[in-house]
Design an enzyme around this catalytic site. Structure first.
Site, PDB file in Angstrom:
ATOM      1  N   CYS A   1      -4.615  -0.527  -7.034  1.00  0.00           N
ATOM      2  CA  CYS A   1      -4.115   0.651  -7.752  1.00  0.00           C
ATOM      3  C   CYS A   1      -5.232   1.587  -8.196  1.00  0.00           C
ATOM      4  O   CYS A   1      -4.973   2.664  -8.698  1.00  0.00           O
ATOM      5  CB  CYS A   1      -3.335   0.177  -8.961  1.00  0.00           C
ATOM      6  SG  CYS A   1      -2.362  -1.254  -8.586  1.00  0.00           S
TER       7      CYS A   1
ATOM      8  N   ASN B   1       5.879   1.526  -9.143  1.00  0.00           N
ATOM      9  CA  ASN B   1       4.438   1.394  -9.022  1.00  0.00           C
ATOM     10  C   ASN B   1       4.097   1.397  -7.534  1.00  0.00           C
ATOM     11  O   ASN B   1       4.427   0.470  -6.818  1.00  0.00           O
ATOM     12  CB  ASN B   1       4.025   0.073  -9.697  1.00  0.00           C
ATOM     13  CG  ASN B   1       2.540  -0.182  -9.602  1.00  0.00           C
ATOM     14  OD1 ASN B   1       1.870   0.351  -8.722  1.00  0.00           O
ATOM     15  ND2 ASN B   1       2.035  -0.987 -10.514  1.00  0.00           N
TER      16      ASN B   1
ATOM     17  N   HIS C   1      -2.514   5.888 -13.455  1.00  0.00           N
ATOM     18  CA  HIS C   1      -1.769   5.089 -12.470  1.00  0.00           C
ATOM     19  C   HIS C   1      -0.414   4.760 -13.085  1.00  0.00           C
ATOM     20  O   HIS C   1      -0.331   4.343 -14.248  1.00  0.00           O
ATOM     21  CB  HIS C   1      -2.542   3.818 -12.147  1.00  0.00           C
ATOM     22  CG  HIS C   1      -1.740   2.774 -11.426  1.00  0.00           C
ATOM     23  ND1 HIS C   1      -0.946   3.053 -10.348  1.00  0.00           N
ATOM     24  CD2 HIS C   1      -1.625   1.445 -11.663  1.00  0.00           C
ATOM     25  CE1 HIS C   1      -0.358   1.941  -9.947  1.00  0.00           C
ATOM     26  NE2 HIS C   1      -0.735   0.951 -10.726  1.00  0.00           N
TER      27      HIS C   1
HETATM   28  O1  4VN Z   1       8.247  -8.167 -19.806  1.00  0.00           O
HETATM   29  C1  4VN Z   1       7.834  -7.036 -19.567  1.00  0.00           C
HETATM   30  O2  4VN Z   1       7.982  -6.039 -20.318  1.00  0.00           O
HETATM   31  C2  4VN Z   1       7.042  -6.856 -18.293  1.00  0.00           C
HETATM   32  C3  4VN Z   1       5.595  -7.269 -18.580  1.00  0.00           C
HETATM   33  C4  4VN Z   1       4.775  -7.171 -17.310  1.00  0.00           C
HETATM   34  N1  4VN Z   1       4.883  -5.844 -16.708  1.00  0.00           N
HETATM   35  C5  4VN Z   1       3.827  -5.343 -15.999  1.00  0.00           C
HETATM   36  C6  4VN Z   1       2.598  -5.977 -16.002  1.00  0.00           C
HETATM   37  C7  4VN Z   1       1.550  -5.425 -15.272  1.00  0.00           C
HETATM   38  C8  4VN Z   1       1.757  -4.267 -14.552  1.00  0.00           C
HETATM   39  C9  4VN Z   1       0.681  -3.692 -13.736  1.00  0.00           C
HETATM   40  C10 4VN Z   1       0.755  -3.812 -12.350  1.00  0.00           C
HETATM   41  C11 4VN Z   1      -0.246  -3.295 -11.545  1.00  0.00           C
HETATM   42  C12 4VN Z   1      -0.188  -3.460 -10.066  1.00  0.00           C
HETATM   43  O3  4VN Z   1      -0.292  -2.221  -9.495  1.00  0.00           O
HETATM   44  C13 4VN Z   1      -1.311  -2.577 -12.105  1.00  0.00           C
HETATM   45  C14 4VN Z   1      -1.398  -2.448 -13.493  1.00  0.00           C
HETATM   46  C15 4VN Z   1      -0.399  -3.012 -14.306  1.00  0.00           C
HETATM   47 CL1  4VN Z   1      -0.529  -2.856 -16.011  1.00  0.00          CL
HETATM   48  C16 4VN Z   1       2.991  -3.659 -14.604  1.00  0.00           C
HETATM   49  N2  4VN Z   1       3.991  -4.195 -15.324  1.00  0.00           N
HETATM   50  C17 4VN Z   1       6.233  -5.283 -16.530  1.00  0.00           C
HETATM   51  C18 4VN Z   1       7.079  -5.413 -17.792  1.00  0.00           C
END
Ligand code: 4VN
Length: 321
Positions: free
Chosen positions: A111, A278, A248
């Protein structure tokens, strides 16, 4: 000598998959996804591969300038979901355009890839006195996702975006802050190709996305503000002098948290995650193309592009239009 962004474009698969579509095939809900991520729909390939999206972006970019394909000196594609190990998507774009003079290759920084690629393009262009470059972020993450894993598959989408760069005598890329945290690499893994016990039985298997969401989320809220502050310091400008923060599009709550940590108004943080999810290396490229097309970014304004994710990596570029 510096580089100047002279064109931008994006190419998104037509097919839309809604949160409700996903709740039909796994235990999730529109409510949970919207509330926890900000995502409403994502665009998913109906057969287009990463090179198809990248070539579409490339063609739209060249249409916006009077350059011919064989004027191009350099093509870099940032992707974590290439069609092949070889040929690189960059090489496929070069071939499809007939850009015979251009050297072309891919970079893999998940990313943060688009920001890494712009930074690398600047260095190569100045070092080689290249007149121009094409930099694309392109992903078909859908082919890597486990569509039974509700913790990852609801978060991601497919798409591509890109820019044309020209060597310029005026300064535009005021600072860059790239970082890699390889000790945290295991927290976001996709596309592993394991080695079989005995060599003749190679497995021909590619692993699906796996992410320690809690750890990556914590990493982002801690390291993105640090990267932005470091880039602003290198550019010798204050955060108030940055007109737009193009982060991002990983999660809408992270964007809000970063704005709060930096004490910057949320209006400075364009958000389009609701439409795309994403899209990894394509995320910043698509957001930049949209902000330029909708004139959210005006001539003379200063932006920061801040990528973060697989590697784990962060990458912040401060660019003055
Ligand atoms: O339980 C909840 O709220 C969930 C908790 C976990 N979550 C996440 C965690 C990590 C990412 C993420 C992914 C990438 C990959 O490109 C880069 C950067 C990030 Cl910060 C996106 N979402 C979704 C909601």
């Amino acid at each position: 000598k510096d580089i100047e962004i002279v064109a931008s474009a994006r190419n998104i698969p037509e097919q839309v998959v809604t949160n409700d579509d996903l709740s039909q095939i796994m235990d999730t809900s529109d409510e949970w996804i919207k509330q926890r991520t900000g995502i409403k729909v994502r665009h998913i390939s109906a057969g287009e591969n990463t090179s198809d999206l990248a070539i579409n972006v490339a063609k739209v970019l060249l249409k916006q300038v009077s350059w011919q394909a064989d004027d191009l000196d350099l093509i870099i594609v940032a992707t974590m979901s290439p069609d092949n190990m070889t040929p690189a998507v960059g090489a496929m774009v070069q071939g499809a355009l007939g850009a015979k003079k251009a050297i072309a290759f891919d970079i893999s920084a998940a990313c943060s890839g688009f920001s890494y690629a712009i930074s690398i393009a600047q260095d190569i262009m100045i070092a080689n006195n290249f007149k121009n470059a094409m930099v694309i972020g392109a992903e078909v993450l859908s082919k890597l996702l486990d569509w039974q894993d509700r913790t990852t598959s609801v978060l991601f989408g497919d798409g591509a975006g890109g820019v044309l760069l020209r060597l310029s005598s005026t300064r535009h890329l005021l600072a860059k802050d790239l970082n890699t945290f390889g000790d945290l690499a295991d927290n976001l893994v996709a596309g592993s190709i394991a080695v079989a016990d005995s060599w003749q039985d190679n497995l021909h298997h590619i692993s699906a996305f796996k992410m320690n969401g809690r750890e990556v989320y914590r990493f982002a809220t801690h390291n993105v503000p640090k990267s932005i502050l470091s880039a602003a310091k290198k550019a010798n400008i204050s955060l108030d002098e940055i007109d737009h923060y193009l982060l991002h599009q990983a999660n809408s709550r992270i964007i809000t948290q970063v704005a709060r940590k930096l004490k910057q108004p949320i209006e400075k943080f364009p958000v389009n995650i609701s439409e795309y999810g994403n899209t990894a290396a394509a995320s910043e490229a698509i957001l930049l193309a949209e902000c330029l097309e909708n004139k959210v970014i005006k001539p003379g304004e200063t932006i920061i592009l801040s990528g973060f994710g697989g590697g784990l990596t962060t990458a912040s570029l401060i660019y003055k239009f």
